[in-house]
Motif scaffolding. Structure first.
Motif, PDB file in Angstrom:
ATOM      1  N   GLU A 253       0.832  -1.201   0.000  1.00  0.00           N
ATOM      2  CA  GLU A 253       0.000   0.000   0.000  1.00  0.00           C
ATOM      3  C   GLU A 253       0.869   1.254   0.000  1.00  0.00           C
ATOM      4  O   GLU A 253       0.602   2.220  -0.728  1.00  0.00           O
ATOM      5  N   MET A 254       1.923   1.236   0.794  1.00  0.00           N
ATOM      6  CA  MET A 254       2.802   2.399   0.912  1.00  0.00           C
ATOM      7  C   MET A 254       3.530   2.688  -0.409  1.00  0.00           C
ATOM      8  O   MET A 254       3.683   3.839  -0.813  1.00  0.00           O
ATOM      9  N   ARG A 283     -10.493  -1.381 -13.588  1.00  0.00           N
ATOM     10  CA  ARG A 283     -11.110  -0.200 -12.979  1.00  0.00           C
ATOM     11  C   ARG A 283     -11.116  -0.300 -11.455  1.00  0.00           C
ATOM     12  O   ARG A 283     -10.933   0.709 -10.762  1.00  0.00           O
ATOM     13  N   ASP A 284     -11.322  -1.507 -10.915  1.00  0.00           N
ATOM     14  CA  ASP A 284     -11.309  -1.672  -9.462  1.00  0.00           C
ATOM     15  C   ASP A 284      -9.946  -1.287  -8.891  1.00  0.00           C
ATOM     16  O   ASP A 284      -9.859  -0.593  -7.864  1.00  0.00           O
ATOM     17  N   GLY A 289      -6.606   3.490  -6.305  1.00  0.00           N
ATOM     18  CA  GLY A 289      -5.463   4.394  -6.349  1.00  0.00           C
ATOM     19  C   GLY A 289      -4.222   3.818  -6.978  1.00  0.00           C
ATOM     20  O   GLY A 289      -3.149   4.423  -6.905  1.00  0.00           O
ATOM     21  N   VAL A 290      -4.326   2.640  -7.601  1.00  0.00           N
ATOM     22  CA  VAL A 290      -3.160   2.031  -8.231  1.00  0.00           C
ATOM     23  C   VAL A 290      -2.962   2.642  -9.613  1.00  0.00           C
ATOM     24  O   VAL A 290      -3.898   2.725 -10.413  1.00  0.00           O
ATOM     25  N   PRO A 359      -4.236   7.802 -19.127  1.00  0.00           N
ATOM     26  CA  PRO A 359      -3.602   6.509 -18.832  1.00  0.00           C
ATOM     27  C   PRO A 359      -4.573   5.347 -18.652  1.00  0.00           C
ATOM     28  O   PRO A 359      -4.326   4.261 -19.165  1.00  0.00           O
ATOM     29  N   ILE A 360      -5.662   5.552 -17.940  1.00  0.00           N
ATOM     30  CA  ILE A 360      -6.558   4.417 -17.671  1.00  0.00           C
ATOM     31  C   ILE A 360      -7.232   3.959 -18.956  1.00  0.00           C
ATOM     32  O   ILE A 360      -7.408   2.757 -19.200  1.00  0.00           O
ATOM     33  N   GLU A 361      -7.606   4.917 -19.834  1.00  0.00           N
ATOM     34  CA  GLU A 361      -8.205   4.536 -21.106  1.00  0.00           C
ATOM     35  C   GLU A 361      -7.192   3.792 -21.978  1.00  0.00           C
ATOM     36  O   GLU A 361      -7.523   2.800 -22.643  1.00  0.00           O
ATOM     37  N   ALA A 362      -5.950   4.264 -21.964  1.00  0.00           N
ATOM     38  CA  ALA A 362      -4.901   3.586 -22.732  1.00  0.00           C
ATOM     39  C   ALA A 362      -4.667   2.176 -22.198  1.00  0.00           C
ATOM     40  O   ALA A 362      -4.433   1.236 -22.970  1.00  0.00           O
TER      41      ALA A 362
END
Length: 533
Positions: A253-254, A283-284, A289-290, A359-362
C-alpha cells in the motif's frame, strides 16, 4: 537537570558501514583493495562508480580510514580492517578529521574550487599518514576544473590520495579515468539487501515479515540507501497503523503496488478472454489508487515469472507459495510462443500508457488488444495450414460469383504509399490526402498496416480518421501506428528536393552559368526543361 533526547538519525545514516566487513555486495572490490594494501601497491587516485546508494561515499571514507588507521596502540599501519577506535578512525567516521577533506562537486564545480585543492596538496598532512581528498559526484566538475586538476592528479605528492565518486562515469574525461584506479561497485542483490534490512529491523526492535523485506529489497533496485529509506518509512507507517511490525500488505500500500492476488486474477481473466471482467478488474484497481502503469508493470512481471517458471529458474524470494503454484500452473499450460506474444503486447501497452494523456483509457485499450490477439490463430499454425492448403479459399463452389476471394481483397490495396494518397484524393478524401502528402513521412507501408511519422504536430484523431477513410475505400480494417524509427521525407519534401535538384542542374549548365557570370544580379524566376525530339 535531565539531558535532552538525542535527535533521531535516519536508518540510512545510522547503519552506514563502519568497516569493510559491513559493506555488503562488494566482495571483489574489498579483496582487490586488501591485496593492494598488504603489498604496499596503493594507487594515488581511486575512482568509485556505481548506481546511487551502493556505498561509493561510504567506501571512500572506509579507504580513508584504512590508509590512516594507527591501531589501538598507535603503532599500526595501513590495513583493510581499520580498528575504528583510534583517533584517525573516530575523527574520519565523524567527518571532522582535518586531513580528510570531502567536497561535493555538484556545488563546487568551478576551477577556483579545484585550485584550492591544488594549492593545499603541496603541504604535508597535519596529523594523518595521508592527506585524503574525497570528491563526490566528480562528473559535475567543469571542463576547466578537470583540466586544472590533471597535472596534480598525475604526479601528486606522496602524502596525498584522491578518492573520486560518481554515478555517471561516462561524463568523466578519459584523461582523468586513465590516471585513476577504478572500482565499479555492483548493484546489491535483492536477497542480500533483504537479509541486511532484516538485521536492521531486528536491531531497531521491529518485527518484519520476510515478504515485506523482499518487497522493499526489490523496490530498492540494488541501492542500500534507498532500501533503508523505504524501511524507515515502512516502520513509521506500521507505527501509525498501530500494527505489530512491518507487514507486506502495508508495504504494498505504501509503495503503491498492485495487490498480487488481484493481478493474478486479472492475468487469468486475460488468458480466458473475458473482456468485461478484465475491464472491471482494471477499474477496481484504478479506483483503489493504483497507477495504470503499475498494473501493466505487474502484468509484465507475471509473464516474466511464468516464463522463468517454465524454464525452471524462478527463485524470487518475494513470491508466496500461492504465487509459485499459480506461476507453475500457467507455465504448464502456456507455450513459449504464447508467453512471448503476451510479453510483446503488454510491453507495447506499457509504453503507450506511460506516454498517454489518458492513462486508464490507454490501459483498457492495451488489455483489450491482448484479449483480441489471444483469439487469433498462432502464426506458426496459420503458416502450416496455408502451406497444406487449409483455409486458403474464402469461397466455395456454392458461393455467389461476386463473393470476395483472397486475391480480390488483396487487389483493393494500393500498390504504394503515393498510390494510397491518390486513392484518397480520388475517393472524396482530398483533405486527408493533402495532409498525408505535405506533413507525413512514411516508416512502413505493408497494407493493411501503415507506420507513419508526422513532420509537424497533427490532430490527435488523425490516425483514427485516416483508418476510417481507408476502410471506407478498401473495405479492410487498417492498423495505423506512429512508432519510433526513421521515416522517409514527406512527399512534399521529396517534390521540393527534386525541384531544387532540377534548378541546380539548370544553373550548372554552361550557358546559364555564363549568363550569371555576366550579370551577377540576375535571378532565375521561371524555367522549363527542354523536350528533346
Amino acid at each position: 537537570m535531565s539531558e535532552s533526547p538525542q535527535p533521531y538519525r535516519v536508518l540510512a545514516r545510522k547503519y552506514r558501514p563502519q568497516n569493510f566487513s559491513e559493506l555488503i555486495g562488494q566482495d571483489a572490490m574489498v579483496t582487490t583493495l586488501g591485496n593492494a594494501i598488504k603489498r604496499d601497491r596503493l594507487a594515488h587516485a581511486f575512482l568509485l562508480t556505481g548506481v546511487r546508494g551502493v556505498g561509493k561515499t561510504s567506501t571512500a571514507r572506509l579507504i580513508a580510514k584504512a590508509l590512516n588507521c594507527i591501531g589501538p596502540d598507535g603503532q599500526g599501519g595501513p590495513t583493510i580492517a581499520p580498528c575504528g577506535v583510534c583517533e584517525p578512525c573516530v575523527a574520519i567516521a565523524e567527518g571532522r578529521h582535518i586531513d580528510v577533506v570531502e567536497m561535493d562537486a555538484a556545488s563546487h564545480t568551478g576551477v577556483d574550487d579545484v585550485r584550492e585543492i591544488i594549492e593545499a596538496v603541496r603541504y604535508a598532512a597535519v596529523s594523518a599518514r595521508y592527506k585524503v581528498y574525497i570528491i563526490d559526484e566528480v562528473h559535475m566538475l567543469s571542463k576547466n576544473a578537470f583540466n586544472a586538476l590533471l597535472k596534480t592528479l598525475e604526479e601528486p605528492p606522496a602524502h596525498v590520495k584522491f578518492l573520486f565518486a560518481t554515478t555517471e562515469v561516462n561524463k568523466v574525461p578519459v584523461t582523468v579515468l586513465s590516471r585513476c584506479q577504478r572500482f565499479d561497485l555492483r548493484r546489491i542483490p535483492a536477497e542480500k539487501l533483504a537479509a541486511h534490512f532484516g538485521n536492521v529491523a531486528t536491531a531497531e526492535g521491529v518485527q518484519a515479515e520476510p515478504e515485506a523485506l523482499a518487497l522493499i529489497a526489490r523496490a530498492a533496485e540494488g541501492s542500500a540507501r534507498d532500501g533503508l529509506s523505504i524501511l524507515d518509512q515502512a516502520i513509521a507507517h506500521a507505527d501509525m497503523e498501530g500494527s505489530h511490525g512491518v507487514k507486506a500488505a502495508q508495504v504494498r500500500e505504501m509503495l503503491g503496488l498492485s495487490d498480487r492476488g488481484a493481478i493474478r486474477r486479472l492475468f487469468g481473466d486475460l488468458l480466458t478472454g473475458d473482456a468485461q471482467t478484465v475491464l472491471r478488474g482494471l477499474r477496481d484497481q484504478h479506483d483503489l489508487g493504483v497507477d495504470p502503469v503499475a498494473i501493466l508493470r505487474a502484468l509484465l512481471e507475471t509473464v516474466h515469472g511464468v516464463t522463468l517458471a517454465k524454464v525452471g529458474s524462478s527463485d524470487d524470494p518475494a513470491l508466496s507459495n500461492e504465487e509459485r503454484e499459480a506461476l507453475a500452473d500457467w507455465a504448464g499450460r502456456l507455450s513459449f510462443a504464447a508467453l512471448h506474444r503476451l510479453w510483446q503486447l503488454l510491453l507495447k501497452g506499457h509504453d503507450e500508457v506511460v506516454r498517454a494523456s489518458m492513462p486508464i483509457e490507454a490501459a483498457e485499450m492495451a488489455l483489450l488488444r491482448v484479449i483480441h490477439a489471444a483469439q487469433l490463430p498462432d502464426p506458426g499454425d496459420l503458416i502450416r495450414k496455408l502451406s497444406s492448403g487449409e483455409g486458403v479459399a474464402l469461397s466455395s463452389p456454392s458461393a455467389p460469383a461476386s463473393a470476395p476471394t483472397h486475391e480480390t481483397v488483396q487487389q483493393r490495396f494500393p500498390e504504394s504509399f503515393p498510390a494510397m494518397i491518390d486513392l484518397l484524393a480520388n475517393g472524396g478524401k482530398a483533405h486527408v490526402a493533402q495532409q498525408l502528402h505535405d506533413y507525413i513521412g512514411l516508416i512502413r507501408y505493408a497494407p493493411p498496416a501503415l507506420d507513419i511519422r508526422p513532420a509537424k504536430p497533427m490532430p490527435s484523431e488523425f490516425n483514427r480518421d485516416l483508418g476510417a477513410a481507408l476502410k471506407a475505400l478498401t473495405g479492410e480494417t487498417w492498423e495505423i501506428a506512429s512508432p519510433d524509427g526513421p521515416a522517409e521525407p514527406t512527399l512534399l519534401e521529396q517534390d521540393q528536393a527534386r525541384e531544387m535538384a532540377a534548378r541546380d542542374a539548370i544553373l550548372a549548365t554552361p550557358i546559364v552559368k555564363a549568363a550569371f557570370d555576366a550579370f551577377p544580379e540576375a535571378e532565375l524566376l521561371e524555367y522549363k526543361a527542354a523536350v528533346r525530339g
